[in-house]
Design an enzyme around this catalytic site. Sequence first.
Site, PDB file in Angstrom:
ATOM      1  CE  LYS A  28      -3.537   2.746   0.884  1.00  0.00           C
ATOM      2  NZ  LYS A  28      -4.141   3.280  -0.340  1.00  0.00           N
ATOM      3  N   GLY A  55      -7.352   8.025   1.171  1.00  0.00           N
ATOM      4  CA  GLY A  55      -6.509   9.047   1.790  1.00  0.00           C
ATOM      5  C   GLY A  55      -5.216   8.480   2.365  1.00  0.00           C
ATOM      6  CG  ASN A 109       0.747   6.697  -5.871  1.00  0.00           C
ATOM      7  OD1 ASN A 109       0.406   7.225  -6.924  1.00  0.00           O
ATOM      8  ND2 ASN A 109      -0.105   6.371  -4.923  1.00  0.00           N
ATOM      9  CB  CYS A 112      -2.438   9.482  -4.441  1.00  0.00           C
ATOM     10  SG  CYS A 112      -3.878   9.386  -3.347  1.00  0.00           S
ATOM     11  CE  LYS A 146      -0.847   2.941  -9.494  1.00  0.00           C
ATOM     12  NZ  LYS A 146      -1.304   1.997  -8.464  1.00  0.00           N
ATOM     13  N   GLY A 234      -5.349  -1.594 -14.414  1.00  0.00           N
ATOM     14  CA  GLY A 234      -6.654  -0.943 -14.616  1.00  0.00           C
ATOM     15  C   GLY A 234      -7.634  -1.891 -15.276  1.00  0.00           C
ATOM     16  N   GLY A 235      -8.360  -2.642 -14.465  1.00  0.00           N
ATOM     17  CA  GLY A 235      -9.435  -3.475 -15.017  1.00  0.00           C
ATOM     18  C   GLY A 235      -9.030  -4.864 -15.438  1.00  0.00           C
ATOM     19  N   GLY A 256      -5.851  -4.907  -9.074  1.00  0.00           N
ATOM     20  CA  GLY A 256      -6.282  -4.178  -7.882  1.00  0.00           C
ATOM     21  C   GLY A 256      -7.720  -4.480  -7.495  1.00  0.00           C
TER      22      GLY A 256
HETATM   23  C1  DHB Z   1      -4.927   6.200  -2.521  1.00  0.00           C
HETATM   24  C2  DHB Z   1      -5.561   6.127  -3.734  1.00  0.00           C
HETATM   25  C3  DHB Z   1      -4.819   6.024  -4.887  1.00  0.00           C
HETATM   26  O1  DHB Z   1      -5.367   5.941  -6.119  1.00  0.00           O
HETATM   27  C4  DHB Z   1      -3.459   5.988  -4.788  1.00  0.00           C
HETATM   28  O2  DHB Z   1      -2.719   5.904  -5.885  1.00  0.00           O
HETATM   29  C5  DHB Z   1      -2.838   6.034  -3.567  1.00  0.00           C
HETATM   30  C6  DHB Z   1      -3.581   6.146  -2.441  1.00  0.00           C
HETATM   31  C7  DHB Z   1      -5.697   6.364  -1.294  1.00  0.00           C
HETATM   32  O3  DHB Z   1      -6.690   7.097  -1.297  1.00  0.00           O
HETATM   33  O4  DHB Z   1      -5.273   5.827  -0.250  1.00  0.00           O
END
Ligand code: DHB
Length: 296
Positions: A28, A55, A109, A112, A146, A234-235, A256
Amino acid sequence: MNASGPKCGSLDELKKLAKSDVGAIVTKSISLEPRKGNEIPRAHYDEIGSLNSLGIPNLGIEQVAKDISAIKKETSKPIVANIAGFSVDDFKKLALAANSSEADMIEANLSCPNIIGHPQTAYDTKSTKELAEFFKDNVSLPLSIKLPVYLSQHQKNEVLELIVKNKVKMVTLINTVGDSLMINPKMEMAVMKPKKGVGGLGGRYIKPIALGAVWTFYNYFKENKYDCKIIGVGGIYNGTDAFEFFLAGANAVQIGSAYYRTDETIFTNVKNELDKILEKKGYKSLQKITGKLKTF
Ligand code: DHB
């Protein structure tokens, strides 16, 4: 790989992935400090896909680095530390910390969509360029950035140029599509609480968008004779979905939303289905189909 997000935040969840048929384990998104994340309800999953605004709830880099060490004792699978900063400076600190952890790879990442007051870094070309340069000079682990979908051709070209100029070796395409809204019509209400209901859209809802991103990046790299690997996401729910991503130019794929809705067997199933497709079509390896999509 699993995609960063669903069921990869705690040590228990990482252990489950270690026992599965997943090829590499992605964490995560990790921030510098531990975070509780946004208020609930903050995620919605249906048979087509997902909308989330978690978040970035996570244990923080110090604890996750310890969890990565623990998981490394149980598995030989590569571990990918997904890092998420709220500023360029955060990203630099996180990249250095992840680089000296026992992770095998970093996924930065930059996309987000769910942090109030902190828009996606990857939509800020200047910051993205600064980070790409920093990663090149300071990170020894393999690193993927990403990215979100670029609906502006102009910005997409700027980002592609900076990837080549700054020798980015890997990209993950794509993150959830931000500012999406789902409504419960009976209640006349948004399905999530944070950000007045808008959040990141994933799953089958975004597969054609993700495929388009992979295919356009693949073609740009090919035309510019530049070797940048692509992780498609993605999908992906089954072997055919994965097959399509490889045809469009992906070198690896992540799962995911489908993992969230099912369990670890999704990795076994997608792998077996993909193997069957390759066998039936007479392809000896995935490399034989990567980017081999036919067009008119
Ligand atoms: C979260 C959502 C995302 O799409 C991402 O890349 C990283 C974190 C999130 O809300 O935790």
